[in-house]
Design a protein around this motif. Structure first.
Motif, PDB file in Angstrom:
ATOM      1  N   GLN A 227    -120.633   7.893  41.274  1.00 55.02           N
ATOM      2  CA  GLN A 227    -120.564   6.635  41.547  1.00 55.02           C
ATOM      3  C   GLN A 227    -120.250   6.577  43.034  1.00 55.02           C
ATOM      4  O   GLN A 227    -119.492   5.721  43.648  1.00 55.02           O
ATOM      5  CB  GLN A 227    -119.387   5.774  41.037  1.00 55.02           C
ATOM      6  CG  GLN A 227    -119.166   5.976  39.612  1.00 55.02           C
ATOM      7  CD  GLN A 227    -118.009   5.170  38.830  1.00 55.02           C
ATOM      8  OE1 GLN A 227    -117.903   3.850  38.977  1.00 55.02           O
ATOM      9  NE2 GLN A 227    -117.139   5.855  38.318  1.00 55.02           N
TER      10      GLN A 227
ATOM     11  N   ARG B 229    -122.214   4.898  45.662  1.00 53.48           N
ATOM     12  CA  ARG B 229    -122.280   3.552  46.148  1.00 53.48           C
ATOM     13  C   ARG B 229    -120.872   2.883  46.040  1.00 53.48           C
ATOM     14  O   ARG B 229    -120.418   2.139  46.956  1.00 53.48           O
ATOM     15  CB  ARG B 229    -123.412   2.667  45.443  1.00 53.48           C
ATOM     16  CG  ARG B 229    -123.604   1.525  46.409  1.00 53.48           C
ATOM     17  CD  ARG B 229    -124.565   0.696  45.558  1.00 53.48           C
ATOM     18  NE  ARG B 229    -125.716   1.233  45.184  1.00 53.48           N
ATOM     19  CZ  ARG B 229    -126.803   0.808  44.088  1.00 53.48           C
ATOM     20  NH1 ARG B 229    -126.636  -0.217  43.818  1.00 53.48           N
ATOM     21  NH2 ARG B 229    -127.885   1.609  44.097  1.00 53.48           N
ATOM     22  N   ARG B 230    -120.546   2.712  44.717  1.00 49.23           N
ATOM     23  CA  ARG B 230    -119.004   2.128  44.742  1.00 49.23           C
ATOM     24  C   ARG B 230    -117.768   2.815  45.631  1.00 49.23           C
ATOM     25  O   ARG B 230    -117.264   2.176  46.233  1.00 49.23           O
ATOM     26  CB  ARG B 230    -118.685   2.197  43.122  1.00 49.23           C
ATOM     27  CG  ARG B 230    -117.185   1.867  42.798  1.00 49.23           C
ATOM     28  CD  ARG B 230    -117.091   0.365  43.137  1.00 49.23           C
ATOM     29  NE  ARG B 230    -115.855  -0.308  42.976  1.00 49.23           N
ATOM     30  CZ  ARG B 230    -115.018  -1.176  43.668  1.00 49.23           C
ATOM     31  NH1 ARG B 230    -115.937  -1.566  44.984  1.00 49.23           N
ATOM     32  NH2 ARG B 230    -113.905  -1.539  43.757  1.00 49.23           N
TER      33      ARG B 230
ATOM     34  N   GLU C 156    -117.951   1.656  49.228  1.00 44.71           N
ATOM     35  CA  GLU C 156    -117.402   0.155  49.129  1.00 44.71           C
ATOM     36  C   GLU C 156    -115.935   0.485  49.167  1.00 44.71           C
ATOM     37  O   GLU C 156    -115.309  -0.291  49.838  1.00 44.71           O
ATOM     38  CB  GLU C 156    -117.902  -0.509  48.015  1.00 44.71           C
ATOM     39  CG  GLU C 156    -119.493  -0.895  48.105  1.00 44.71           C
ATOM     40  CD  GLU C 156    -119.594  -1.520  46.583  1.00 44.71           C
ATOM     41  OE1 GLU C 156    -118.931  -1.760  45.951  1.00 44.71           O
ATOM     42  OE2 GLU C 156    -120.852  -2.055  46.731  1.00 44.71           O
TER      43      GLU C 156
ATOM     44  N   TRP D 113    -123.348  -2.522  39.682  1.00 42.69           N
ATOM     45  CA  TRP D 113    -122.411  -2.065  39.227  1.00 42.69           C
ATOM     46  C   TRP D 113    -122.221  -1.391  37.811  1.00 42.69           C
ATOM     47  O   TRP D 113    -121.796  -0.576  37.493  1.00 42.69           O
ATOM     48  CB  TRP D 113    -121.102  -2.892  39.364  1.00 42.69           C
ATOM     49  CG  TRP D 113    -120.674  -2.921  40.908  1.00 42.69           C
ATOM     50  CD1 TRP D 113    -121.243  -2.023  42.136  1.00 42.69           C
ATOM     51  CD2 TRP D 113    -119.393  -3.665  41.361  1.00 42.69           C
ATOM     52  NE1 TRP D 113    -120.388  -2.644  43.132  1.00 42.69           N
ATOM     53  CE2 TRP D 113    -119.187  -3.354  42.851  1.00 42.69           C
ATOM     54  CE3 TRP D 113    -118.349  -4.534  40.885  1.00 42.69           C
ATOM     55  CZ2 TRP D 113    -118.421  -3.903  43.501  1.00 42.69           C
ATOM     56  CZ3 TRP D 113    -117.477  -4.957  41.618  1.00 42.69           C
ATOM     57  CH2 TRP D 113    -117.381  -4.714  42.995  1.00 42.69           C
TER      58      TRP D 113
ATOM     59  N   GLU E 198    -124.011   2.029  37.549  1.00 46.06           N
ATOM     60  CA  GLU E 198    -122.820   2.941  38.118  1.00 46.06           C
ATOM     61  C   GLU E 198    -121.926   3.147  37.073  1.00 46.06           C
ATOM     62  O   GLU E 198    -121.596   4.539  36.928  1.00 46.06           O
ATOM     63  CB  GLU E 198    -122.185   2.364  39.551  1.00 46.06           C
ATOM     64  CG  GLU E 198    -123.130   2.236  40.838  1.00 46.06           C
ATOM     65  CD  GLU E 198    -122.224   2.294  42.112  1.00 46.06           C
ATOM     66  OE1 GLU E 198    -121.103   2.316  41.957  1.00 46.06           O
ATOM     67  OE2 GLU E 198    -122.886   1.537  42.945  1.00 46.06           O
TER      68      GLU E 198
ATOM     69  N   ALA F 237    -112.529   2.214  38.636  1.00 46.57           N
ATOM     70  CA  ALA F 237    -113.275   2.154  39.988  1.00 46.57           C
ATOM     71  C   ALA F 237    -113.832   0.837  40.450  1.00 46.57           C
ATOM     72  O   ALA F 237    -114.236   0.756  41.692  1.00 46.57           O
ATOM     73  CB  ALA F 237    -114.441   2.924  39.747  1.00 46.57           C
ATOM     74  N   PHE F 238    -113.580  -0.044  39.538  1.00 41.99           N
ATOM     75  CA  PHE F 238    -113.989  -1.369  39.832  1.00 41.99           C
ATOM     76  C   PHE F 238    -112.853  -2.665  39.925  1.00 41.99           C
ATOM     77  O   PHE F 238    -111.725  -2.308  39.084  1.00 41.99           O
ATOM     78  CB  PHE F 238    -115.159  -1.823  38.793  1.00 41.99           C
ATOM     79  CG  PHE F 238    -116.313  -0.894  38.773  1.00 41.99           C
ATOM     80  CD1 PHE F 238    -117.361  -0.869  39.221  1.00 41.99           C
ATOM     81  CD2 PHE F 238    -116.131   0.172  37.720  1.00 41.99           C
ATOM     82  CE1 PHE F 238    -118.109  -0.079  39.327  1.00 41.99           C
ATOM     83  CE2 PHE F 238    -117.290   1.109  37.629  1.00 41.99           C
ATOM     84  CZ  PHE F 238    -118.218   0.948  38.667  1.00 41.99           C
TER      85      PHE F 238
END
Length: 933
Positions: A185, A187-188, A191, A385, A388, A471-472
């Motif tokens: 993940q 990209r996440r 962020e 997302w 991901e 993770a979100f």
């Protein structure tokens, strides 16, 4: 080898270059050998045999200059010592029970014999955690062996605590250390690292990459899109490597070689003598078995079916596709049909009226749902997302799972409320389907409610969702008795204000005080286990929001196909990639075996189910087992406990507080505990076959090999039915075997859940298989479609001995199974495959089997060309074609002149016009004399 042959040449005969010892010489050798064994004592014989067969280890195959790597030698030594102790215990028990002869040589090599071999080798020892020291690499010389003491260690684990992880990264950068993050993940994670609110000061800015070209600079973070099993850190190198395992607490498993999926053979097709069967045209009868008849000098086998009174019907083996096993709801014995009456036609008409009512009701509901306005969720392309999250799934999806996920997403993206049913066994991946659907809804600012039947399952789902979505920025909450009143009140307030994205709970979620700001998706697990009032509430919600229903109760494939156009259903039949068939053992009750089984499972870090289905004696059994295996931690659970007490027991066992759960059949449907991989069922003879299958299904959910032990009382004599039941569960060990054995209780229950219990009478009157066929036809009719009827196969009646001889396939049940499969073949390549299978399993086919395969091939080819029947009667070859086919009179005239006659779709040709190889000539003739109308 040649010297051995020469030394034996006087007493041997050579055939084709291979020496064969004569029978006289063999007798002399055996007598001499037996007398020498009798004269010698067992220990001397063991020693002598030892000298003949030297015991070797892997080390003996390693070159003298080879390097031996030991990962924590101390642990290896301790583990071998434990195995030695267990092996000695087993050896003594086997000798005591006279299963093994005394003084049998050890089955494995002990540490005392292995250690000297190890010391003679070049070694690289990986030190254990307790013996490892920090600092620079420290090389020491111990006993002539150079031991390297590495200064790196495992990376710190955060288990989803992202704030703590980011702060540690910031601290490492200030100390001029290198941080490498390898994650699925990326990209996440970029962020998260650049999130100002976490660091409160200067954020960490980093762009994901796919590889490292050069060593990272000091004081930098390197972010890699990829996968590693685990991370590590080294103070001397000033570097820390982190993976998803440390950051989130999980990592995706590497793709292994995909095994060929096991397709469950339908148990509906398997019939045995004594079973009730249904013939499509003649009704319900009792199968008597196979009989061989000699008709006009030709030997064939027929299926004999007994009907009411003295009526009997002989079915040619090529028509077995019209016969199916009779399956009913419950154990009612069906009334046998009477031949030569209209009774069977009348019964079928009544059932047809009933299924037409069902089809109309389903069509009405389907039309209402199609006309309803719902929320159309965004496509995947607008939800990066979601991609991901899917990439971070720690397992490889099965084909069925992928199909179910795609079908659910497609439904959600349509502007009408979804109402989809996902069927699949526990552990086959339904939860992941629900999780992706829930996340898709949350990404469009909608709330999700997940409804489960028990508090324990609610907690299991909560932990799964919490871990996967860590993770979100998604808030997942649990509404159950495991939360205090104050906590529940706070959750409900936040839910009404839209601060909670996903709420998981039991029927508490449906109560009036539970208010949502914007509910978009409801996921229901095992709806049939909820009460009437709850079902009514769910029925109401189905017209307003998207509803995804999940069930572990198998839905028969035939029923699924019947409803395919009126009920949105996804069936997950493919077992997970690394799932192994469960090894099954049937034994007399044996305390030594029980102790051995429990200790072996505990030694590999697993847990055990012990099923005893009498509440009255369960505590006595528990005390007995505790004395037998004092090393294990036991806990008891049964249905007469208070619900909260039982849930606490289940929760403690699920979290690993206990090694063995002693319970009644309450575990038959319930928890998914991947760590429990051994089940022992006491008094297994008193359980039904479906129950035994369900109980065995409690284990084998992980990648570990699972074991099931079905014990019976050695003093009690098993009935024939009990013995047959235990044999069936023993033989049905393949994945998906539940579809082959008597899983009818489960499957018919699945049918009842879909269609309603009131249909059981109609289903029983014609049998399950024919009921599904009539239902499929009714569904097509109410939709205004032309009823699809499978083209009838051609019947072939030629004077050739064609059957499976008893000398070729001795098992009668297996023979019937092969006849059924042959009758259902529809393509030439299937005939080739069947021929290869017979040759592989039973050897070269004798002439009757060759004739049978040739007749089946002719039948398949003739049906494809439009022929209904091929026969040889009164010295004439008679060919009957379907109405849609026009015989090619020109081709017939060219070949046979005026001797070939054609009348109303029937072609008659004198037998004498074909040569000695008349069968091959007939095959070649068929494609030349037909053309479509």
């Amino acid at each position: 080898m040649s010297r051995w042959r020469r030394s034996r040449s006087r007493d041997s005969s050579a055939i084709g270059g291979v020496s064969l010892i004569s029978s006289h010489q063999r007798c002399r050798d055996l007598c001499a050998l037996s007398s020498s064994v009798m004269k010698s004592n067992p220990y001397e014989h063991s020693t002598r045999r030892h000298s003949l067969h030297n015991v070797t280890t892997m080390l003996d195959y390693l070159p003298r200059s080879g390097l031996l790597i030991l990962d924590n030698a101390e642990s290896i030594q301790n583990r071998i010592a434990e195995l030695d102790e267990q092996a000695q215990e087993m050896k003594e028990r086997f000798e005591r029970d006279r299963e093994n002869p005394p003084h049998l040589r050890d089955a494995h090599i002990g540490w005392n014999r292995l250690e000297p071999k190890i010391q003679q080798r070049r070694q690289l020892n990986f030190a254990g955690i307790l013996s490892a020291v920090e600092g620079e690499f420290d090389a020491q010389l111990r006993g002539g062996t150079e031991q390297l003491m590495p200064n790196y260690s495992s990376a710190n684990a955060y288990g989803g605590r992202l704030r703590a992880f980011v702060l540690d990264c910031r601290r490492a950068l200030k100390n001029r250390e290198r941080v490498v993050i390898v994650t699925a993940q990326a990209r996440r994670m970029a962020e998260v690292l650049s999130d100002e609110s976490i660091l409160r000061d200067e954020a960490i800015h980093v762009s994901p990459g796919t590889n490292i070209q050069a060593p990272p600079y000091a004081g930098t973070v390197t972010l890699i899109q990829g996968q590693l099993v685990e991370g590590w850190q080294s103070r001397s190198l000033a570097i820390s490597v982190y993976t998803d395992t440390e950051i989130f607490g999980w990592s995706r498993r590497r793709n292994a070689l995909r095994r060929k999926p096991v397709t469950p053979a339908s148990f509906l097709a398997e019939v045995n003598p004594g079973d009730y069967v249904v013939h499509q045209e003649h009704g319900i009868g009792r199968l008597e078995g196979l009989v061989k008849l000699n008709m006009t000098g030709v030997e064939r086998e027929y299926l004999l079916i007994q009907y009411a009174g003295t009526d009997k019907l002989y079915i040619p083996t090529d028509q077995l596709d019209r016969v199916t096993r009779y399956i009913s709801m419950g154990e009612a014995v069906p009334a046998l049909s009477k031949l030569g009456t209209t009774e069977w036609t009348r019964v079928k008409s009544k059932v047809k009226e009933s299924v037409q009512d069902i089809a109309r009701e389903l069509l009405r509901l389907y039309s209402e749902r199609e006309a309803s306005k719902g929320f159309a969720f965004s496509p995947d392309s607008e939800q990066p997302w979601l991609q991901e999250l899917e990439d971070a799934f720690p397992y490889e999806e099965t084909p069925d799972q992928i199909r179910a996920i795609e079908e659910v997403k497609a439904d959600m993206e349509r502007p009408r409320p979804m109402d989809r049913l996902v069927c699949g066994d526990v552990g086959y991946g339904k939860t992941e389907v629900a999780l992706r659907a829930a996340f898709k809804a949350v990404l469009d600012q909608k709330q999700v409610a997940i409804l489960v039947p028990t508090t324990i399952l609610a907690l299991q789902h909560f932990n799964t969702f919490k871990e996967r979505l860590e993770a979100f920025p998604v808030r997942v909450e649990l509404l159950s008795r495991f939360r205090s009143e104050k906590e529940q009140k706070q959750v409900l307030e936040d839910l009404a204000l839209g601060r909670v994205d996903i709420i998981i709970g039991t029927h508490r979620v449906l109560q009036k005080d539970v208010v949502f700001l914007d509910l978009g998706l409801l996921v229901v697990d095992e709806e049939q286990r909820f009460g009437v009032a709850h079902k009514e509430r769910l029925k109401q919600l189905r017209h307003e929001i998207d509803v995804l229903t999940m069930t572990a109760t198998p839905i028969p494939r035939t029923l699924h196909m019947s409803l395919v156009n009126l009920r949105d259903m996804s069936v997950i039949e493919t077992p997970p990639q690394e799932r192994l068939p469960i090894r099954t053992t049937i034994r007399e009750y044996d305390e030594g075996l029980i102790r051995e089984v429990i200790l072996r499972e505990i030694d590999r870090g697993g847990q055990v189910f012990f099923v005893h289905n009498r509440v009255q004696g369960i505590q006595v059994i528990a005390q007995k087992l505790q004395r037998l295996v004092p090393e294990a931690r036991f806990v008891v659970g049964h249905g007469q406990m208070a619900e909260d007490q039982l849930e606490r027991v289940m929760m403690d066992f699920s979290s690993g507080e206990y090694d063995v759960l002693i319970s009644t059949t309450i575990i038959e449907n319930g928890l998914d505990i991947p760590n429990a991989n051994t089940i022992i069922v006491n008094n297994a003879a008193y359980f039904g076959l479906a129950q035994l299958y369900q109980l065995r299904g409690r284990v084998g959910r992980a990648t570990q090999q699972a074991y099931s032990y079905f014990l019976y009382n050695k003093d009690a004599k098993l009935t024939q039915i009990q013995e047959k039941r235990l044999r069936a569960i023993f033989e049905a060990t393949e994945l998906g075997a539940g579809f082959r054995i008597a899983m009818k209780d489960l499957e018919i229950r699945g049918a009842g859940n879909l269609l309603g219990a009131e249909q059981s009478g109609f289903m029983n009157s014609v049998g399950f298989d024919l009921y599904c066929k009539l239902l499929a036809e009714a569904v097509q009719e109410v939709q205004g479609k032309q009823v699809e009827t499978a083209p009838a196969g051609a019947s072939v009646d030629l004077p050739l001995d064609s059957y499976l001889p008893d000398e070729y396939i001795g098992d009668r049940t297996l023979k019937v199974n092969f006849y059924q499969r042959l009758a259902n073949l529809s393509r030439p390549e299937q005939v080739d495959a069947m021929s290869a299978e017979l040759n592989d399993r039973f050897g070269a086919p004798p002439p009757p089997v060759q004739n049978l395969l040739a007749m089946v091939r002719l039948k398949v080819e003739a049906a494809a060309l439009g022929f209904e029947a091929i026969a040889l009667k009164d010295n004439e070859v008679i060919l009957t074609v379907r109405r849609t086919i026009v015989p090619n009179r020109i081709a017939l005239y060219r070949r046979f002149r005026n001797e070939a006659r054609v009348q109303q779709g029937v072609i008659r040709i004198p037998r004498r016009l074909f040569g000695t190889n008349w069968f091959e000539q007939l095959r070649e003739l068929l494609p030349a004399i037909t053309m479509a109308a």
